[in-house]
Scaffold this motif. Structure first.
Motif, PDB file in Angstrom:
ATOM      1  N   GLU A   1       0.816  -1.225   0.000  1.00  0.00           N
ATOM      2  CA  GLU A   1       0.000   0.000   0.000  1.00  0.00           C
ATOM      3  C   GLU A   1       0.849   1.275   0.000  1.00  0.00           C
ATOM      4  O   GLU A   1       0.340   2.351  -0.283  1.00  0.00           O
ATOM      5  N   GLN A   2       2.147   1.143   0.310  1.00  0.00           N
ATOM      6  CA  GLN A   2       3.000   2.347   0.263  1.00  0.00           C
ATOM      7  C   GLN A   2       3.792   2.463  -1.038  1.00  0.00           C
ATOM      8  O   GLN A   2       4.408   3.478  -1.318  1.00  0.00           O
ATOM      9  N   MET A   3       3.777   1.364  -1.818  1.00  0.00           N
ATOM     10  CA  MET A   3       4.701   1.329  -2.961  1.00  0.00           C
ATOM     11  C   MET A   3       4.326   2.290  -4.067  1.00  0.00           C
ATOM     12  O   MET A   3       5.180   2.994  -4.612  1.00  0.00           O
ATOM     13  N   ALA A   4       3.032   2.338  -4.414  1.00  0.00           N
ATOM     14  CA  ALA A   4       2.639   3.119  -5.593  1.00  0.00           C
ATOM     15  C   ALA A   4       2.981   4.587  -5.394  1.00  0.00           C
ATOM     16  O   ALA A   4       3.532   5.234  -6.294  1.00  0.00           O
ATOM     17  N   ALA A   5       2.682   5.144  -4.201  1.00  0.00           N
ATOM     18  CA  ALA A   5       2.930   6.571  -3.962  1.00  0.00           C
ATOM     19  C   ALA A   5       4.435   6.857  -4.025  1.00  0.00           C
ATOM     20  O   ALA A   5       4.868   7.824  -4.671  1.00  0.00           O
ATOM     21  N   ALA A   6       5.225   6.019  -3.379  1.00  0.00           N
ATOM     22  CA  ALA A   6       6.680   6.241  -3.389  1.00  0.00           C
ATOM     23  C   ALA A   6       7.224   6.106  -4.809  1.00  0.00           C
ATOM     24  O   ALA A   6       8.117   6.848  -5.226  1.00  0.00           O
ATOM     25  N   PHE A   7       6.640   5.166  -5.565  1.00  0.00           N
ATOM     26  CA  PHE A   7       7.113   4.961  -6.933  1.00  0.00           C
ATOM     27  C   PHE A   7       6.795   6.177  -7.815  1.00  0.00           C
ATOM     28  O   PHE A   7       7.596   6.555  -8.673  1.00  0.00           O
ATOM     29  N   SER A   8       5.635   6.804  -7.591  1.00  0.00           N
ATOM     30  CA  SER A   8       5.315   7.995  -8.409  1.00  0.00           C
ATOM     31  C   SER A   8       6.314   9.106  -8.127  1.00  0.00           C
ATOM     32  O   SER A   8       6.715   9.826  -9.035  1.00  0.00           O
ATOM     33  N   VAL A   9       6.709   9.276  -6.860  1.00  0.00           N
ATOM     34  CA  VAL A   9       7.708  10.306  -6.542  1.00  0.00           C
ATOM     35  C   VAL A   9       9.003   9.999  -7.301  1.00  0.00           C
ATOM     36  O   VAL A   9       9.611  10.882  -7.918  1.00  0.00           O
ATOM     37  N   LEU A  10       9.385   8.730  -7.283  1.00  0.00           N
ATOM     38  CA  LEU A  10      10.626   8.349  -7.961  1.00  0.00           C
ATOM     39  C   LEU A  10      10.528   8.626  -9.465  1.00  0.00           C
ATOM     40  O   LEU A  10      11.457   9.155 -10.081  1.00  0.00           O
ATOM     41  N   LEU A  11       9.361   8.301 -10.048  1.00  0.00           N
ATOM     42  CA  LEU A  11       9.176   8.565 -11.487  1.00  0.00           C
ATOM     43  C   LEU A  11       9.340  10.049 -11.790  1.00  0.00           C
ATOM     44  O   LEU A  11       9.995  10.426 -12.762  1.00  0.00           O
ATOM     45  N   GLU A  12       8.769  10.897 -10.922  1.00  0.00           N
ATOM     46  CA  GLU A  12       8.909  12.346 -11.142  1.00  0.00           C
ATOM     47  C   GLU A  12      10.381  12.744 -11.135  1.00  0.00           C
ATOM     48  O   GLU A  12      10.820  13.550 -11.944  1.00  0.00           O
ATOM     49  N   CYS A  13      11.148  12.162 -10.209  1.00  0.00           N
ATOM     50  CA  CYS A  13      12.587  12.500 -10.140  1.00  0.00           C
ATOM     51  C   CYS A  13      13.302  12.021 -11.404  1.00  0.00           C
ATOM     52  O   CYS A  13      14.184  12.702 -11.917  1.00  0.00           O
ATOM     53  N   ILE A  14      12.926  10.844 -11.904  1.00  0.00           N
ATOM     54  CA  ILE A  14      13.570  10.325 -13.122  1.00  0.00           C
ATOM     55  C   ILE A  14      13.221  11.236 -14.306  1.00  0.00           C
ATOM     56  O   ILE A  14      14.093  11.675 -15.052  1.00  0.00           O
ATOM     57  N   TYR A  15      11.919  11.548 -14.448  1.00  0.00           N
ATOM     58  CA  TYR A  15      11.500  12.367 -15.600  1.00  0.00           C
ATOM     59  C   TYR A  15      12.101  13.763 -15.521  1.00  0.00           C
ATOM     60  O   TYR A  15      12.516  14.315 -16.528  1.00  0.00           O
ATOM     61  N   SER A  16      12.161  14.358 -14.317  1.00  0.00           N
ATOM     62  CA  SER A  16      12.662  15.733 -14.270  1.00  0.00           C
ATOM     63  C   SER A  16      14.164  15.767 -14.525  1.00  0.00           C
ATOM     64  O   SER A  16      14.691  16.749 -15.011  1.00  0.00           O
ATOM     65  N   GLN A  17      14.860  14.644 -14.279  1.00  0.00           N
ATOM     66  CA  GLN A  17      16.288  14.615 -14.604  1.00  0.00           C
ATOM     67  C   GLN A  17      16.475  14.526 -16.128  1.00  0.00           C
ATOM     68  O   GLN A  17      17.427  15.071 -16.668  1.00  0.00           O
ATOM     69  N   GLU A  18      15.513  13.866 -16.790  1.00  0.00           N
ATOM     70  CA  GLU A  18      15.630  13.705 -18.243  1.00  0.00           C
ATOM     71  C   GLU A  18      15.338  15.001 -18.995  1.00  0.00           C
ATOM     72  O   GLU A  18      15.867  15.253 -20.054  1.00  0.00           O
ATOM     73  N   SER A  19      14.440  15.843 -18.378  1.00  0.00           N
ATOM     74  CA  SER A  19      13.995  17.025 -19.145  1.00  0.00           C
ATOM     75  C   SER A  19      15.007  18.162 -19.055  1.00  0.00           C
ATOM     76  O   SER A  19      15.881  18.184 -18.223  1.00  0.00           O
TER      77      SER A  19
END
Ligand SMILES: Cc1ncc(COP(=O)(O)O)c(C=O)c1O
Length: 491
Positions: free
Chosen positions: A473-491
């Motif tokens: 139940e904690q994974m999805a929220a933490a994973f979305s934060v991580l995705l944002e960090c990955i995408y913002s590093q790419e942009s």
């Protein structure tokens, strides 16, 4: 929008006790360089941009950049900006984490060369709990009640032998319990006298290195590999030879790399990539070690957690009297703060190592070792491992599904075996995994950069993600934060 280094520095500015802005900024950047959050050769933001991002005057930023330049922490390249230096000058190592005082003087501590080297390469994370900290089991699931009942029973009327120093290699009860457990669970061949109880694998590696290596000796390690080994070898002036890892485990180095004294491997579940060492490679390594008079140090840190297929037997048990020093730990099966691990010593090393252990570390904690022995003998240990295997397998599936849904199958490393407490999320070669991990950490999500596990250039980029201690139940929220960090590093 703020850059990742802007985010990191903003957070670190807040952590600095000084009230003078330029000193806070200076400390924030210097500490980020020393702890690797701003890695060698990375570009600092342009002074104008950083001033804007941090709401500081451009002059403040320029003054700090000039000071760092004069001290050798950064260098500037005409027309392209300011970059973190490749190597931090030795004279700064001893003051690595000491902030600047009121009068601008650094509070200097004279460390030994060994101490300075240790600090310069320090890699242990200050944060040890939360999604997706790699390598940490679910410590909440440990059967504390059962264990504390056993402990209370044992502590009620302790014998003097359990309250004095341990110089026989640890509690005899635990040595016996481990012989049975290791034979059945890991196919390890040994007798109780061969077992030395340590405060974890880390201490075992320290002991092995000190006892068997002279300065200048060669030690082969896996590339990538466990960072904890490197620092111990460095401070003992051992020559570190990184050996590539493929789908069959460590690829033995060319002869040119020098005859090894020690060969450190994680054959059952390569750390951190996850491959399993093939039988052919195991036999080759054993033959090579025998010919070279070398010892193989088998780090069997998390082999209990294999979620499909057959268990992978230990290398130690493959041949009688193999030149293998087998080390294991309760950090992954129970919890890290227990600080209990074990070494299975080849017979020729047995007595010397026990004496050395008592001389160096003055062993103790015999009551808790005796309690652990009962915990194992009464079947609670294997029952706990069975329960955790089911729990971690479910969490691993949940995380791999999330990754596949959002990033596709290719984001999962080809090495990931269905085992262990972490997996590797692949990133493209140009990605800055260190910056992504730093950005995620400022937002409360803990991952480790794969490139940090390499010694040589051309490291693979990726993230180590622990799943064992993260409820679904904690994974999805933490994973979305991580995705944002990955995408913002790419942009
Ligand atoms: C490969 C490997 N070996 C050893 C250790 C350390 O084990 P211990 O806690 O017993 O020192 C770790 C911890 O993460 C590890 O990943």
């Amino acid at each position: 929008m703020r850059s990742l280094s802007g985010d990191l520095l903003l957070q670190r500015l807040g952590e600095q006790p000084d009230d003078k802005l330029h000193k806070r900024l200076y400390n924030a950047i210097r500490i980020s360089i020393l702890d690797g959050s701003l890695p060698p050769s990375s570009r600092l933001p342009a002074s104008r941009d950083l001033a804007q991002e941090l709401s500081l005057s451009r002059n403040t930023v320029l003054t700090v950049y000039e000071q760092l330049l004069a001290e050798g922490y950064v260098y500037s390249r005409q027309g392209s900006g300011t970059f973190v230096a490749e190597t931090v000058p030795d004279s700064f190592l001893s003051t690595a984490n000491y902030p600047v005082g009121d009068n601008g003087e650094q509070r200097r501590v004279e460390l030994s060369k060994r101490g300075a080297t240790l600090l310069h390469h320090a890699s242990a994370s200050p944060k040890q709990w939360g999604a997706f900290i790699p390598g940490v089991p679910d410590v909440n699931a440990f059967p504390h009640q059962v264990f504390s009942k056993i402990q209370a029973r044992i502590s009620r009327r302790p014998t003097p032998q359990r309250l004095t120093y341990s110089n026989q290699g640890g509690s005899p009860e635990l040595q016996h319990a481990l012989v049975d457990y290791l034979r059945v669970a890991r196919s390890v061949r040994c007798s109780p006298e061969q077992i030395l109880i340590t405060e974890g694998i880390h201490q075992a590696i320290d002991l092995v290195t000190r006892m068997l290596c002279n300065p200048g000796d060669n030690a082969w390690i896996e590339e990538p590999g466990y960072w904890g080994i490197r620092n111990i070898l460095r401070i003992n002036d051992v020559n570190i030879c990184p050996c590539e890892v493929d789908e069959a485990g460590m690829v033995p180095a060319e002869q040119a790399a020098g005859t090894p004294r020690l060969i450190f491997v994680t054959p059952s579940h390569q750390y951190p990539l996850g491959s399993v060492m093939s039988l052919a490679r195991r036999q080759r390594l054993l033959a090579l070690a025998r010919n070279a008079g070398a010892w193989i140090v088998e780090d069997d840190y998390d082999s209990e957690f294999r979620f499909s297929g057959q268990p992978i037997p230990a290398l130690q048990g493959l041949e009688a009297d193999a030149p293998v020093i087998y080390i294991g730990t309760f950090s992954k099966t129970l919890y890290p703060a227990l600080r209990l691990g074990y070494v299975v010593l080849p017979k020729p090393l047995m007595n010397e190592f026990k004496i050395a252990h008592a001389e160096l570390y003055r062993g103790g904690h015999l009551l808790i070792q005796a309690a652990l022995a009962q915990f194992i003998q009464e079947g609670h240990y294997t029952a706990h491992i069975r329960r955790m295997r089911l729990l971690y397998a479910k969490r691993r599936t949940f995380l791999t599904t999330l990754i596949e849904q959002h990033l596709g199958k290719q984001a999962l490393s080809e090495f990931n075996s269905n085992a262990g407490l972490h997996l590797i999320l692949n990133l493209p070669n140009h990605a800055d995994d260190v910056a992504i991990a730093a950005a995620a950490s400022t937002r409360g999500v803990l991952v480790r950069a794969l490139s940090r596990y390499y010694m040589l250039p051309n490291a693979r980029r990726g993230l180590l993600m622990g799943f064992a201690c993260v409820p679904e139940e904690q994974m999805a929220a933490a994973f979305s934060v991580l995705l944002e960090c990955i995408y913002s590093q790419e942009s």
